[in-house]
Scaffold this motif. Structure first.
Motif, short mmCIF file in Angstrom:
data_model
loop_
_atom_site.label_atom_id
_atom_site.label_comp_id
_atom_site.label_asym_id
_atom_site.label_seq_id
_atom_site.Cartn_x
_atom_site.Cartn_y
_atom_site.Cartn_z
N SER A 54 0.86 -1.17 0.00
CA SER A 54 0.00 0.00 0.00
C SER A 54 0.90 1.23 0.00
N THR A 55 0.32 2.38 -0.26
CA THR A 55 1.10 3.61 -0.27
C THR A 55 1.74 3.85 1.09
N GLY A 56 0.98 3.62 2.16
CA GLY A 56 1.51 3.80 3.52
C GLY A 56 2.65 2.84 3.81
N GLN A 57 2.52 1.59 3.36
CA GLN A 57 3.58 0.61 3.58
C GLN A 57 4.82 0.99 2.78
N GLU A 58 4.64 1.47 1.56
CA GLU A 58 5.78 1.91 0.76
C GLU A 58 6.49 3.08 1.44
N GLN A 59 5.71 4.02 1.99
CA GLN A 59 6.30 5.17 2.67
C GLN A 59 7.12 4.70 3.88
N ASP A 88 -0.37 9.55 7.23
CA ASP A 88 -1.48 9.99 8.08
C ASP A 88 -0.94 10.51 9.41
N ALA A 89 -1.80 11.15 10.17
CA ALA A 89 -1.39 11.78 11.43
C ALA A 89 -0.82 10.77 12.42
N GLU A 90 -1.38 9.58 12.47
CA GLU A 90 -0.88 8.55 13.39
C GLU A 90 0.55 8.17 13.06
N MET A 91 0.85 7.98 11.77
CA MET A 91 2.20 7.62 11.35
C MET A 91 3.17 8.76 11.63
N PHE A 96 7.88 10.88 14.34
CA PHE A 96 8.62 11.97 14.97
C PHE A 96 8.91 11.68 16.44
N SER A 97 7.98 11.02 17.11
CA SER A 97 8.23 10.63 18.50
C SER A 97 9.38 9.63 18.58
N ALA A 98 9.31 8.59 17.75
CA ALA A 98 10.35 7.56 17.76
C ALA A 98 11.69 8.13 17.30
N LEU A 99 11.66 8.99 16.30
CA LEU A 99 12.89 9.58 15.77
C LEU A 99 13.61 10.39 16.85
N THR A 100 12.87 11.21 17.57
CA THR A 100 13.49 12.08 18.56
C THR A 100 13.84 11.37 19.86
N LYS A 101 13.26 10.20 20.09
CA LYS A 101 13.56 9.43 21.31
C LYS A 101 14.55 8.29 21.07
N SER A 102 14.90 8.06 19.83
CA SER A 102 15.74 6.92 19.47
C SER A 102 17.14 7.03 20.07
N SER A 103 17.50 6.05 20.86
CA SER A 103 18.86 6.03 21.41
C SER A 103 19.88 5.79 20.30
N ALA A 104 19.46 5.12 19.23
CA ALA A 104 20.35 4.84 18.12
C ALA A 104 20.78 6.11 17.38
N LEU A 111 18.56 16.83 10.97
CA LEU A 111 17.91 18.03 10.43
C LEU A 111 16.68 17.58 9.66
N VAL A 112 15.54 18.16 10.02
CA VAL A 112 14.27 17.77 9.41
C VAL A 112 13.58 19.02 8.88
N SER A 113 13.22 19.02 7.62
CA SER A 113 12.42 20.14 7.10
C SER A 113 10.95 19.76 7.20
N LEU A 114 10.16 20.66 7.74
CA LEU A 114 8.72 20.43 7.91
C LEU A 114 7.96 21.66 7.44
N HIS A 115 6.79 21.43 6.92
CA HIS A 115 5.90 22.53 6.58
C HIS A 115 4.68 22.50 7.49
N ASP A 116 4.57 21.47 8.33
CA ASP A 116 3.43 21.30 9.21
C ASP A 116 3.85 21.59 10.65
N PRO A 117 3.38 22.70 11.21
CA PRO A 117 3.80 23.08 12.57
C PRO A 117 3.28 22.15 13.66
N LEU A 118 2.33 21.30 13.34
CA LEU A 118 1.75 20.41 14.34
C LEU A 118 2.79 19.52 15.02
N TYR A 119 3.88 19.22 14.33
CA TYR A 119 4.86 18.27 14.85
C TYR A 119 6.15 18.91 15.37
N LEU A 120 6.18 20.21 15.45
CA LEU A 120 7.40 20.89 15.90
C LEU A 120 7.75 20.58 17.35
N HIS A 121 6.75 20.29 18.17
CA HIS A 121 7.01 20.06 19.60
C HIS A 121 7.86 18.82 19.86
#
Length: 159
Positions: A54-59, A88-91, A96-104, A111-121
């Motif tokens: 699916s498109t989501g799985q490919e992403q 989608d919003a859940e993904m 972003f939560s997993a990315l910023t908390k990843s010990s790895a 560096l992440v470019s975003l156009h959606d302010p919803l995820y800046l926190h």
């Protein structure tokens, strides 16, 4: 081929660890665990019973490939340009939560470019550019949250 072209066949322990970390960050680990073929399901382009991804799985797969490469010990800077576009919003929230908390990724500059302010926190620093110039450098949670709310209000007024 999906991530490396040699999934499950000749990955050493370190590479396999990076792969699982990438699959976890991108929420693709669950998909491999649900299929009896496990990691082999990502080796190629077909999903179980011959259905295409699916498109989501490919992403998720593309994100996992990028994160897998970024986790290479020789990498120090990771650049992600709109990594969750078309997700989608859940993904997006999971990623972003997993990315910023990843010990790895702790020893990496991400560096992440975003156009959606919803995820800046999710981030500890936000650089706001306009026309190629830095106009704001937000370095704490309170500044980032205030900026996020201001942008959200501006967008709401445009509706």
């Amino acid at each position: 081929r999906a991530l490396t072209g040699k999934l499950g066949t000749s990955l050493n322990e370190e590479e396999l660890g990076r792969l699982w970390a990438a699959l976890e960050i991108t929420d693709a680990k669950r998909l491999t665990q649900e299929d009896p073929r496990g990691l082999a399901v990502w080796n190629g382009t077909e999903w179980p019973e011959g259905r295409g991804f699916s498109t989501g799985q490919e992403q998720r797969l593309l994100l996992a490939a990028g994160i897998y490469r970024a986790l290479d010990p020789t990498m120090h800077v990771v650049l992600l340009d709109e990594p969750t576009a078309n997700c989608d919003a859940e993904m997006k929230t999971h990623f972003f939560s997993a990315l910023t908390k990843s010990s790895a990724l702790r020893r990496h500059t991400v560096l992440v470019s975003l156009h959606d302010p919803l995820y800046l926190h999710f981030f500890d620093r936000v650089l706001h550019f306009e026309k190629g110039r830095l106009v704001q450098d937000l370095q704490n949670a309170a500044e980032i949250e205030m900026y996020r709310k201001d942008i959200a209000m501006t967008l709401a007024d445009d509706l």
